[in-house]
Motif scaffolding. Structure first.
Motif, mmCIF file in Angstrom:
data_model
loop_
_atom_site.group_PDB
_atom_site.id
_atom_site.type_symbol
_atom_site.label_atom_id
_atom_site.label_comp_id
_atom_site.label_asym_id
_atom_site.label_seq_id
_atom_site.Cartn_x
_atom_site.Cartn_y
_atom_site.Cartn_z
ATOM 1 N N HIS B 91 2.951 1.633 -20.126
ATOM 2 C CA HIS B 91 4.357 2.015 -19.721
ATOM 3 C C HIS B 91 5.340 0.770 -19.761
ATOM 4 O O HIS B 91 4.481 -0.537 -19.780
ATOM 5 C CB HIS B 91 4.270 2.480 -18.265
ATOM 6 C CG HIS B 91 5.895 3.075 -18.022
ATOM 7 N ND1 HIS B 91 6.822 2.354 -17.255
ATOM 8 C CD2 HIS B 91 6.380 4.177 -17.918
ATOM 9 C CE1 HIS B 91 7.938 3.041 -16.986
ATOM 10 N NE2 HIS B 91 7.613 4.341 -17.422
ATOM 11 N N ASP B 93 7.413 -0.578 -17.855
ATOM 12 C CA ASP B 93 8.031 -1.186 -16.560
ATOM 13 C C ASP B 93 6.603 -1.613 -15.710
ATOM 14 O O ASP B 93 6.263 -0.973 -14.999
ATOM 15 C CB ASP B 93 9.036 -0.042 -15.941
ATOM 16 C CG ASP B 93 9.264 -0.775 -14.423
ATOM 17 O OD1 ASP B 93 9.016 -1.962 -14.088
ATOM 18 O OD2 ASP B 93 9.932 0.163 -13.839
ATOM 19 N N GLY B 96 7.391 -0.942 -12.108
ATOM 20 C CA GLY B 96 7.249 0.367 -11.310
ATOM 21 C C GLY B 96 6.221 1.422 -11.766
ATOM 22 O O GLY B 96 6.106 2.274 -11.072
ATOM 23 N N ALA B 97 5.533 0.705 -12.474
ATOM 24 C CA ALA B 97 4.243 1.703 -12.886
ATOM 25 C C ALA B 97 3.128 1.740 -12.186
ATOM 26 O O ALA B 97 1.923 2.362 -12.401
ATOM 27 C CB ALA B 97 3.979 1.174 -14.386
ATOM 28 N N PHE B 98 3.182 0.833 -10.830
ATOM 29 C CA PHE B 98 2.206 0.781 -10.060
ATOM 30 C C PHE B 98 2.543 1.409 -8.622
ATOM 31 O O PHE B 98 3.662 1.122 -8.205
ATOM 32 C CB PHE B 98 1.268 -0.578 -9.769
ATOM 33 C CG PHE B 98 0.852 -0.971 -10.930
ATOM 34 C CD1 PHE B 98 -0.558 -0.722 -11.247
ATOM 35 C CD2 PHE B 98 1.277 -1.883 -12.058
ATOM 36 C CE1 PHE B 98 -1.353 -1.089 -12.320
ATOM 37 C CE2 PHE B 98 0.621 -2.211 -13.185
ATOM 38 C CZ PHE B 98 -0.616 -1.798 -13.279
ATOM 39 N N SER B 99 1.795 2.168 -7.879
ATOM 40 C CA SER B 99 2.251 2.655 -6.872
ATOM 41 C C SER B 99 1.781 1.654 -5.711
ATOM 42 O O SER B 99 1.168 1.022 -5.647
ATOM 43 C CB SER B 99 1.099 3.857 -6.418
ATOM 44 O OG SER B 99 1.107 4.027 -4.947
ATOM 45 N N PRO B 100 3.124 1.479 -5.234
ATOM 46 C CA PRO B 100 3.006 0.254 -3.938
ATOM 47 C C PRO B 100 1.915 0.223 -2.827
ATOM 48 O O PRO B 100 1.896 -0.769 -2.583
ATOM 49 C CB PRO B 100 4.599 -0.033 -3.825
ATOM 50 C CG PRO B 100 5.112 1.372 -3.862
ATOM 51 C CD PRO B 100 4.494 2.001 -5.256
ATOM 52 N N VAL B 101 1.708 1.374 -2.503
ATOM 53 C CA VAL B 101 0.841 1.420 -1.310
ATOM 54 C C VAL B 101 -0.453 1.654 -1.752
ATOM 55 O O VAL B 101 -1.319 1.691 -0.984
ATOM 56 C CB VAL B 101 1.323 2.556 -0.396
ATOM 57 C CG1 VAL B 101 2.810 2.606 -0.269
ATOM 58 C CG2 VAL B 101 0.901 4.091 -1.084
ATOM 59 N N HIS B 102 -0.946 1.637 -3.221
ATOM 60 C CA HIS B 102 -2.457 1.486 -3.473
ATOM 61 C C HIS B 102 -2.840 0.329 -4.045
ATOM 62 O O HIS B 102 -2.064 -0.362 -5.014
ATOM 63 C CB HIS B 102 -2.641 2.836 -4.692
ATOM 64 C CG HIS B 102 -2.420 4.015 -3.810
ATOM 65 N ND1 HIS B 102 -1.367 4.942 -4.347
ATOM 66 C CD2 HIS B 102 -3.126 4.791 -3.129
ATOM 67 C CE1 HIS B 102 -1.374 5.901 -3.423
ATOM 68 N NE2 HIS B 102 -2.340 5.751 -2.862
ATOM 69 N N TYR B 147 -2.851 -5.834 -3.612
ATOM 70 C CA TYR B 147 -1.754 -4.574 -3.915
ATOM 71 C C TYR B 147 -0.911 -5.048 -5.247
ATOM 72 O O TYR B 147 -1.058 -6.316 -5.540
ATOM 73 C CB TYR B 147 -0.779 -4.424 -2.864
ATOM 74 C CG TYR B 147 -1.687 -3.608 -1.879
ATOM 75 C CD1 TYR B 147 -1.655 -2.260 -1.897
ATOM 76 C CD2 TYR B 147 -2.375 -4.350 -0.962
ATOM 77 C CE1 TYR B 147 -2.253 -1.576 -0.906
ATOM 78 C CE2 TYR B 147 -3.125 -3.412 0.041
ATOM 79 C CZ TYR B 147 -3.090 -2.259 0.035
ATOM 80 O OH TYR B 147 -3.727 -1.393 0.794
ATOM 81 N N HIS B 149 2.076 -5.515 -5.522
ATOM 82 C CA HIS B 149 3.379 -6.742 -5.389
ATOM 83 C C HIS B 149 2.676 -8.045 -5.067
ATOM 84 O O HIS B 149 3.471 -9.103 -5.297
ATOM 85 C CB HIS B 149 4.105 -6.529 -4.075
ATOM 86 C CG HIS B 149 3.245 -6.503 -2.735
ATOM 87 N ND1 HIS B 149 2.636 -5.397 -2.145
ATOM 88 C CD2 HIS B 149 3.074 -7.632 -1.785
ATOM 89 C CE1 HIS B 149 2.198 -5.735 -1.219
ATOM 90 N NE2 HIS B 149 2.269 -7.069 -0.809
ATOM 91 N N MET B 160 -2.285 -3.042 -16.544
ATOM 92 C CA MET B 160 -1.726 -1.552 -17.026
ATOM 93 C C MET B 160 -2.442 -1.448 -18.312
ATOM 94 O O MET B 160 -2.957 -0.526 -18.613
ATOM 95 C CB MET B 160 -0.215 -1.758 -17.421
ATOM 96 C CG MET B 160 -0.099 -0.310 -17.751
ATOM 97 S SD MET B 160 1.510 0.451 -16.820
ATOM 98 C CE MET B 160 2.838 -0.851 -17.292
ATOM 99 N N ALA B 163 -6.249 -0.590 -17.400
ATOM 100 C CA ALA B 163 -5.964 0.676 -16.956
ATOM 101 C C ALA B 163 -6.090 1.888 -17.886
ATOM 102 O O ALA B 163 -6.647 2.859 -17.818
ATOM 103 C CB ALA B 163 -5.019 1.156 -15.773
#
Lengths: 338, 277
Positions: B91, B93, B96-102, B147, B149, B160, B163
C-alpha cells in the motif's frame, strides 16, 4: 503500564475525596433541619437539640466532614434516623440487589450491542444492519419505566412467560445465604441450580428494561466506529494479506473500534447503579434506589451519604478497570499516562 | 501463451464515473511492469480491481485471469486464497496501513497464517523474522514486539514489503510504494524491493507516477490516461515510439539544466484537440 495504573490510582483517590466532599456539602446545604424532620413538628426543642448533638450536627462543619470520611472507611456507616436501622445492614441487603440488576442489564446491553454492531458492519443488509440501527434509535428514545411496563404486560400478563413484579425471588423460595448478596452468584456458589434459574427468571425482565438505553447507546457508538475504521488503509491491507472479511472485522477492526465503547461502558455502568430507581419501582425490586430516594426526601443523611460514596467507589473502580483494559488494547494509551 | 496475469477488457465504474475503460493487459512470469499515469488515471484502481479489493459500490466487468484461472472477486473466501499467497500487495501509505493497536509481529504472523493455514505459531514467527531480515530490518526478533508507531516511515514501508512477501506470492502489486517517503528513504526502499523481487524471480506491477523509478526497476511500462491504456512497451523503447501523451509526460519531468525555467505542463505539450479523448 505500571505507571499508568499508579497515576490512575492516585487520581482515583482524589476523585473519591471530591465525591465525598460534594455529597457532604450538598446535603448540608439542602434546606431544612434533619433532626427536626426526623422527630416531627411536635417534638420539643430540647428533644431536637438532643438529637442534633447525637447526630453530630452541633459540631463544626470540618469536624463533621472528618468524622464522615473516617467512619466510611472504618465501616461505621451510621444509622438511618428515618428507619431506625444501621445503614450498613440496610444497604447490605439493598445494594447487592441493585448491583446484580445493574450487572445483568449491563452485560445484556454490552453483548448484544457488540454482536449486532459486528453483524451489521459485516453484512450491510436491511435486516442485519437496518433493524438493529432502528432499534438503537428507538432504545435511546423510549422511557425506561414505560418499557418496563410494556415488558410486564407482554411477558407476564399476556403470555405468562415471566414472573410478575414480585421482587427478586418468589416468597416460597428462601434466598441463598451467601457472601455477595447477589442471588444468582450466591446460588451458584452453593451449587443450587434451581434457585439460580428462578433468580435469573426474575431478573430477566427488569434487566431488559434497564439495559435498553445502554444498549442503544453502546450499539450506535460501536457501529459508527466500526464504519470509520473499516475505511482505514489497514483494513484494506489486512484483506490483501489474505484474511477474510469476517476475520478482518473481528481481529483487526474491532480492537481499533472498541475503545470508545469501553470508555462509555465505564460511565454507563455507574449510571445504571444510580439510576435504576424507576425500574426498581415498576418491578418491586428491593434495591437501593427506593431506599435512597426516600432518604433524600427525608434528609436521612447517613443513608444518602453512604450511597453516594459507595456509588463513587464503584464508579471509580469500574473506570479504573476500563482504563487498564483500554491501555492493554491500545499501547498508545498506556504510553500517554494521565 | 497465457501470462501470469491476464486482464481482459476490464471496466470499472464508481457511480457516474468510469475509472477504467476497457483495459486488456498481459503480464508474463518474472516481468516487472511499471504502470504510470497522472493522479486519477485509474492506475491504483487497476491494482485494487485485480485483487478484488475495490469498495462494494464499484461496478466491475471484464475478466482477470491469474495463472490461467479467472478470479472471482465476489467470492471473498476464494479471493482470500489468492491474496497474499499468490498476489502480494504493498500500500502507498506506510502510516495508515498498519493497525495501530497490533504489534508488527502480529501483522506479519497473521499474514503468514492466512497464506499457510494450519501452520504453527512458531513457524509464523520464524518466517516473520526471516522476512524482516530480508528487508534489512536489524534486530528483527525483538522488533516484532514493537508497535507501528515505534517504526519510522521507511521501516514501515519495508515491513509492508516483508508482509507482502511472507505468503510467497508470484506477483507483487506495489501501489506507489515510495510516494509518502523522502527521497533518500525512497531510494533505500526501492533498492530493497528490487533485490527481493530479483532474488525470487517474482512478477511486479509497480504503480507510480515516477518515470525515473520505472526506468530503474521495470522491464515494461504501461501508460494510463483517463482510464485507458495508452501505451504498453518495453521500457527501453519508451523514447523511440512514444505516444504523444507519453512524450508529454516525459517532457514534464524536471531535468538538470532546467534551473530557473518553468516545467512544461501536459496541456501545453499535447497536440491540439488531444485531451478531448
Amino acid at each position: 503500564m505500571t505507571s499508568l495504573i499508579l497515576s490512575r490510582l492516585v487520581s482515583s483517590f482524589i476523585a473519591l475525596l471530591g465525591a465525598a466532599l460534594v455529597a457532604f456539602v450538598a446535603l448540608r446545604l439542602a434546606p431544612g433541619d434533619a433532626a427536626r424532620l426526623t422527630l416531627g413538628a411536635f417534638a420539643t426543642d430540647e428533644a431536637v437539640a438532643a438529637l442534633r448533638s447525637e447526630m453530630g450536627l452541633d459540631q463544626s462543619i470540618l469536624t463533621q466532614f472528618y468524622v464522615y470520611i473516617r467512619d466510611f472507611f472504618t465501616g461505621d456507616w451510621g444509622r438511618s434516623y428515618a428507619l431506625g436501622e444501621p445503614v450498613r445492614s440496610l444497604l447490605g441487603q439493598r445494594f447487592p440487589a441493585t448491583l446484580e440488576l445493574g450487572l445483568y442489564a449491563f452485560c445484556m446491553a454490552f453483548v448484544s450491542a457488540l454482536v449486532l454492531a459486528l453483524w451489521g458492519a459485516h453484512r450491510k443488509g436491511p435486516i442485519s444492519d437496518g433493524v438493529p440501527k432502528a432499534l438503537g434509535v428507538l432504545a435511546l428514545g423510549v422511557p425506561q419505566f414505560w418499557f418496563g411496563l410494556v415488558l410486564l404486560i407482554v411477558g407476564f400478563e399476556m403470555t405468562g412467560l415471566f414472573p410478575g413484579p414480585a421482587g427478586r425471588l418468589p416468597a416460597t423460595v428462601t434466598p441463598p445465604a451467601g457472601p455477595t448478596g447477589m442471588y444468582t452468584v450466591d446460588a451458584l456458589l452453593h451449587g443450587d441450580l434451581k434457585t439460580f434459574a428462578t433468580a435469573l427468571h426474575h431478573l430477566f425482565l427488569p434487566a431488559l428494561a434497564l439495559g435498553l438505553l445502554p444498549f442503544g447507546f453502546l450499539y450506535r457508538l460501536l457501529r459508527a466506529n466500526l464504519e470509520d475504521v473499516s475505511g482505514a488503509p489497514f483494513a484494506l491491507v489486512a484483506r490483501a494479506h489474505g484474511q477474510s472479511r469476517l476475520r478482518v472485522m473481528v481481529a483487526t477492526l474491532l480492537p481499533n473500534a472498541i475503545i470508545p465503547m469501553l470508555t462509555a461502558s465505564g460511565l454507563i455502568f455507574g449510571q445504571l447503579l444510580a439510576g435504576s430507581v424507576l425500574v426498581e419501582r415498576v418491578y418491586n425490586w428491593p434495591g437501593a434506589g427506593m431506599l435512597v430516594t426516600q432518604g433524600v426526601l427525608q434528609q436521612d443523611y447517613a443513608v444518602v451519604q453512604v450511597f453516594i460514596l459507595l456509588s463513587a467507589v464503584i464508579y471509580i473502580v469500574t473506570n479504573l478497570i476500563v482504563d487498564i483494559v483500554a491501555a492493554s488494547i491500545d499501547p498508545r494509551l498506556a504510553k500517554g499516562g494521565a | 501463451m497465457s501470462g501470469l496475469l491476464d486482464i481482459k477488457n476490464l471496466e470499472v465504474g464508481f457511480g457516474a464515473v468510469t475509472a477504467i475503460k476497457g483495459i486488456s493487459l498481459s503480464l508474463y512470469r518474472g516481468t516487472r511492469m511499471g504502470i504510470v499515469g497522472e493522479s486519477g488515471s485509474g492506475k491504483s484502481t487497476l491494482g485494487l480491481a485485480t485483487l478484488g479489493l475495490l469498495p462494494d459500490f464499484a461496478r466491475c466487468s471484464g475478466e482477470v485471469l491469474f495463472d490461467g484461472t479467472a478470479l472471482h472477486w465476489d467470492n471473498d473466501m476464494a479471493m482470500a486464497g489468492v491474496r497474499g499467497s499468490r498476489i502480494g500487495f504493498v500500500h502507498q501509505d506506510p502510516m495508515g496501513a498498519f493497525s495501530p493497536v497490533h504489534t508488527i509481529g502480529t501483522h506479519l504472523t497473521r499474514a503468514y497464517l492466512s497464506a499457510h493455514p494450519g501452520a504453527s505459531k512458531a513457524d509464523a514467527t520464524k518466517a516473520a523474522v526471516d522476512r524482516l531480515d530480508e528487508v534489512e530490518i536489524t534486530d528483527a526478533k525483538s522488533r516484532l514486539r514493537h508497535y507501528p508507531h515505534e517504526y519510522s516511515g521507511g521501516m514501515r514501508q519495508r515491513v509492508m514489503i516483508a508482509a507482502a512477501l511472507i505468503g510467497n506470492p508470484e506477483l507483487l502489486i506495489a501501489d506507489e510504494p515510495t510516494t509518502a517517503l523522502d527521497v533518500t528513504t525512497q531510494a533505500a526502499v526501492l533498492r530493497v524491493m528490487n533485490d527481493v523481487i530479483e532474488a525470487r524471480g517474482m512478477g511486479l506491477i509497480l504503480i507510480t507516477h515516477d518515470l525515473g523509478v520505472v526506468a530503474e526497476i521495470c522491464s515494461e511500462v504501461a501508460v494510463m490516461y483517463h482510464g485507458e491504456l495508452i501505451q504498453h512497451v518495453p521500457v527501453d523503447q519508451i523514447h523511440e515510439k512514444a505516444h504523444p501523451y507519453t512524450e508529454a509526460l516525459l517532457k514534464a519531468r524536471p531535468r538538470p539544466g532546467m534551473r530557473g525555467e518553468r516545467l512544461p505542463t501536459i496541456a501545453e505539450l499535447l497536440p491540439e484537440g488531444w485531451s478531448d479523448v
